[in-house]
Write a protein that holds these residues in place. Structure first.
Motif, PDB file in Angstrom:
ATOM      1  N   ASN A   1      -7.822   5.979  -2.285  1.00  0.00           N
ATOM      2  CA  ASN A   1      -8.127   6.627  -3.554  1.00  0.00           C
ATOM      3  C   ASN A   1      -9.084   7.804  -3.384  1.00  0.00           C
ATOM      4  OD1 ASN A   1     -10.031   5.951  -6.456  1.00  0.00           O
ATOM      5  ND2 ASN A   1      -8.001   6.833  -6.466  1.00  0.00           N
TER       6      ASN A   1
ATOM      7  N   GLY B   1       0.135   2.325 -11.348  1.00  0.00           N
ATOM      8  CA  GLY B   1       0.111   0.973 -10.796  1.00  0.00           C
ATOM      9  C   GLY B   1       1.102   0.042 -11.468  1.00  0.00           C
TER      10      GLY B   1
ATOM     11  N   LEU C   1      -7.809   0.378   0.087  1.00  0.00           N
ATOM     12  CA  LEU C   1      -7.361   1.027  -1.144  1.00  0.00           C
ATOM     13  C   LEU C   1      -8.416   1.981  -1.685  1.00  0.00           C
ATOM     14  CD1 LEU C   1      -5.659  -2.027  -2.899  1.00  0.00           C
ATOM     15  CD2 LEU C   1      -4.523  -0.062  -1.846  1.00  0.00           C
TER      16      LEU C   1
ATOM     17  N   MET D   1      -9.002   2.415  -9.017  1.00  0.00           N
ATOM     18  CA  MET D   1      -8.924   3.813  -9.445  1.00  0.00           C
ATOM     19  C   MET D   1      -9.714   4.055 -10.725  1.00  0.00           C
ATOM     20  SD  MET D   1      -5.010   4.224 -10.846  1.00  0.00           S
ATOM     21  CE  MET D   1      -4.508   3.618 -12.469  1.00  0.00           C
TER      22      MET D   1
ATOM     23  N   TYR E   1      -5.292  -1.639  -6.781  1.00  0.00           N
ATOM     24  CA  TYR E   1      -5.499  -0.190  -6.881  1.00  0.00           C
ATOM     25  C   TYR E   1      -5.728   0.207  -8.336  1.00  0.00           C
ATOM     26  CZ  TYR E   1      -4.901   4.760  -5.704  1.00  0.00           C
ATOM     27  OH  TYR E   1      -5.105   6.111  -5.510  1.00  0.00           O
TER      28      TYR E   1
ATOM     29  N   SER F   1      -0.857  -2.709  -5.644  1.00  0.00           N
ATOM     30  CA  SER F   1      -0.745  -1.901  -6.868  1.00  0.00           C
ATOM     31  C   SER F   1      -1.696  -2.419  -7.941  1.00  0.00           C
ATOM     32  CB  SER F   1       0.695  -1.934  -7.392  1.00  0.00           C
ATOM     33  OG  SER F   1       1.571  -1.249  -6.524  1.00  0.00           O
TER      34      SER F   1
ATOM     35  N   VAL G   1       0.844  -1.200   0.000  1.00  0.00           N
ATOM     36  CA  VAL G   1       0.000   0.000   0.000  1.00  0.00           C
ATOM     37  C   VAL G   1       0.879   1.250   0.000  1.00  0.00           C
ATOM     38  CG1 VAL G   1      -1.689   1.343   1.319  1.00  0.00           C
ATOM     39  CG2 VAL G   1      -1.957  -1.142   1.116  1.00  0.00           C
TER      40      VAL G   1
END
Length: 306
Positions: free
Chosen positions: A226, A259, A222, A290, A286, A283, A90
């Motif tokens: 964001n 990412g 996550l 996102m 995420y 990653s 993270v």
């Protein structure tokens, strides 16, 4: 019978392991290089001169990216009780700069694209120094005795080769062959996006068991990272008197991270040559989250005039 089943199972796994090795060692670095090359193709020296002319605006965006994001990530880690490699992962995605995606999202949100591209490029340059140092601290802090030995110099060199060198080559091509750069830029962006999706799917598939065991905690963490960073960037830029286009841009730059860089660096950090390690899982996840949050966020930004 058991022996044959085991042998069959191992034989079945070997092609998948070989595919993962190719993804990690070849496709993943190539994908990141293409992404950064496509960023460089869209840059000129005039973009950097505009940064110097708008130093205050750029400073706000840079501080949100370099300070606000890691601080929020650390608080999220504590709030959701993440530990070990997942907590380090993270922090890794929080330390990564924005990618080409942030530039595309900024354009869709009718933000300041020139500011977005300049922030992405210059923060990518700064991250060559900040990421190795901060991730070196993070692995020791969160992983304790399980922390791998990290060479800050080696990691910084790898980041330069994977990020800044392709950007520089893209800028050189733009300078000496502008028509060619104009023709291939859209193709490169589409190719990079397709490769990025492939890498995310591979990272999730290779860590599927770990993901399913931790998604109830990692997913909300996550998502919080964001949403909080995007809103915080928007509010901070607004409080400091920036224009609506600049506020939207800084918000997106803080919330949309590279990412692919996090996934690429993960094997280098833990020193593995096969598969994508646990540190890279946040990653990858995420990268999915996102996109999910960016769509309604962009629609909301476009619906408001200030």
């Amino acid at each position: 019978m058991i022996y044959h089943l085991r042998c069959g199972g191992l034989a079945a796994l070997r092609p998948w392991e070989g595919i993962m090795d190719i993804l990690v060692n070849v496709v993943l670095p190539l994908s990141l290089a293409i992404i950064m090359f496509s960023l460089g193709i869209g840059l000129t020296m005039a973009d950097f001169r505009r940064v110097a002319e708008r130093g205050w605006v750029f400073a706000v965006g840079a501080l949100c990216q370099l300070v606000l994001l890691p601080v929020v990530a650390y608080l999220v880690i504590l709030t959701f009780g993440l530990t070990g490699a997942l907590a380090t992962g993270v922090m890794l995605i929080a330390l990564c700069p924005g990618g080409v995606t942030s530039n595309v999202v900024t354009r869709l949100a009718k933000g300041d694209v020139a500011l977005s591209v300049s922030l992405t490029a210059l923060i990518s340059l700064v991250s060559i120094f900040t990421v190795p140092v901060m991730i070196g601290w993070a692995v020791v802090h969160f992983m304790g005795e399980d922390a791998p030995d990290i060479s800050v110099t080696t990691l910084a060199l790898a980041m330069f080769l994977l990020t800044m060198l392709p950007v520089i080559l893209g800028m050189v091509l733009r300078h000496f062959a502008t028509p060619l750069a104009d023709r291939i830029e859209p193709v490169l962006i589409k190719l990079a996006s397709a490769l990025f999706v492939l890498i995310i799917l591979a990272a999730i598939a290779s860590n599927w068991t770990l993901l399913t065991e931790n998604v109830a905690k990692l997913g909300p963490a996550l998502l919080s990272l964001n949403v909080v960073t995007m809103l915080a960037g928007l509010l901070i830029a607004g409080a400091l008197g920036l224009t609506w286009a600049e506020r939207k841009t800084i918000s997106i730059e803080v919330g949309i991270q590279n990412g692919s860089l996090g996934i690429t660096l993960a094997p280098l950090i833990v020193g593995v040559s096969g598969g994508i390690p646990t540190i890279g899982l946040p990653s990858a996840l995420y990268g999915v989250i996102m996109y999910v949050t960016a769509i309604p966020f962009v629609l909301w930004l476009r619906s408001r005039k200030s």
